[in-house]
Design a protein around this motif. Structure first.
Motif, PDB file in Angstrom:
ATOM      1  N   PRO A 157       0.925  -1.225  -0.017  1.00  0.00           N
ATOM      2  CA  PRO A 157      -0.028  -0.053  -0.117  1.00  0.00           C
ATOM      3  C   PRO A 157       0.771   1.198  -0.060  1.00  0.00           C
ATOM      4  O   PRO A 157       2.070   1.288   0.492  1.00  0.00           O
ATOM      5  N   ALA A 158       0.266   2.081  -0.526  1.00  0.00           N
ATOM      6  CA  ALA A 158       0.960   3.647  -0.632  1.00  0.00           C
ATOM      7  C   ALA A 158       1.421   4.164   0.620  1.00  0.00           C
ATOM      8  O   ALA A 158       2.571   4.624   0.851  1.00  0.00           O
ATOM      9  N   GLU A 159       0.724   3.977   1.930  1.00  0.00           N
ATOM     10  CA  GLU A 159       1.080   4.430   3.279  1.00  0.00           C
ATOM     11  C   GLU A 159       2.267   3.319   3.539  1.00  0.00           C
ATOM     12  O   GLU A 159       2.975   4.267   4.416  1.00  0.00           O
ATOM     13  N   PHE A 160       2.290   1.989   3.557  1.00  0.00           N
ATOM     14  CA  PHE A 160       3.470   1.546   3.467  1.00  0.00           C
ATOM     15  C   PHE A 160       4.854   2.139   3.192  1.00  0.00           C
ATOM     16  O   PHE A 160       5.737   2.266   3.811  1.00  0.00           O
ATOM     17  N   ARG A 161       4.804   2.245   1.550  1.00  0.00           N
ATOM     18  CA  ARG A 161       5.873   2.616   1.088  1.00  0.00           C
ATOM     19  C   ARG A 161       6.285   3.920   1.667  1.00  0.00           C
ATOM     20  O   ARG A 161       7.488   4.457   1.817  1.00  0.00           O
ATOM     21  N   TRP A 173      12.121   2.932  -3.890  1.00  0.00           N
ATOM     22  CA  TRP A 173      11.061   4.006  -3.481  1.00  0.00           C
ATOM     23  C   TRP A 173      11.846   5.055  -2.867  1.00  0.00           C
ATOM     24  O   TRP A 173      11.439   6.328  -3.155  1.00  0.00           O
ATOM     25  N   VAL A 174      12.959   5.158  -2.326  1.00  0.00           N
ATOM     26  CA  VAL A 174      13.741   6.057  -1.762  1.00  0.00           C
ATOM     27  C   VAL A 174      14.363   7.227  -2.885  1.00  0.00           C
ATOM     28  O   VAL A 174      14.240   8.109  -2.711  1.00  0.00           O
ATOM     29  N   ARG A 175      14.866   6.369  -3.927  1.00  0.00           N
ATOM     30  CA  ARG A 175      15.190   7.246  -5.119  1.00  0.00           C
ATOM     31  C   ARG A 175      14.149   7.838  -5.843  1.00  0.00           C
ATOM     32  O   ARG A 175      14.322   9.142  -6.218  1.00  0.00           O
ATOM     33  N   LYS A 176      13.070   7.427  -6.051  1.00  0.00           N
ATOM     34  CA  LYS A 176      11.703   8.070  -6.672  1.00  0.00           C
ATOM     35  C   LYS A 176      11.434   9.199  -5.655  1.00  0.00           C
ATOM     36  O   LYS A 176      10.990  10.220  -6.357  1.00  0.00           O
TER      37      LYS A 176
END
Length: 98
Positions: free
Chosen positions: A8-12, A43-46
């Protein structure tokens, strides 16, 4: 469209926040959360790329970038349709003069 995300987006968002606000490494946070370190690194890079884009003067926000992407695709589709219609019109004009 791409494959729907497994997380889920919240988890990311929370996982990226943990990496950026703590002194833990990406590998350590990924291990704690039970995900791949490569996934978390992506995810961190984005997130960093998004922050860089948002920081530029006159930059578009995320909603505007998505709208621009959609409009560019629509323009490309319309150009293809116009070309097909142009060729069809030329074909039928040639047929009627025979």
């Amino acid at each position: 469209m791409g494959r729907p995300s497994k997380y889920p987006a919240e988890f990311r968002t929370e996982a990226v926040r943990l990496v950026l606000t703590t002194d833990k490494s990406i590998a350590s946070v990924a291990r704690d959360l039970g995900i791949s370190d490569k996934t978390l690194a992506g995810w961190v890079r984005k997130d960093r790329e998004k922050q860089t884009l948002d920081a530029l003067p006159g930059a578009l926000n995320e909603h505007e970038r998505l709208e621009l992407k959609r409009l560019r695709k629509e323009v490309a589709d319309l150009k293809v349709e116009r070309e097909i219609l142009r060729k069809a019109a030329a074909y039928f004009a040639k047929e009627t003069t025979r």
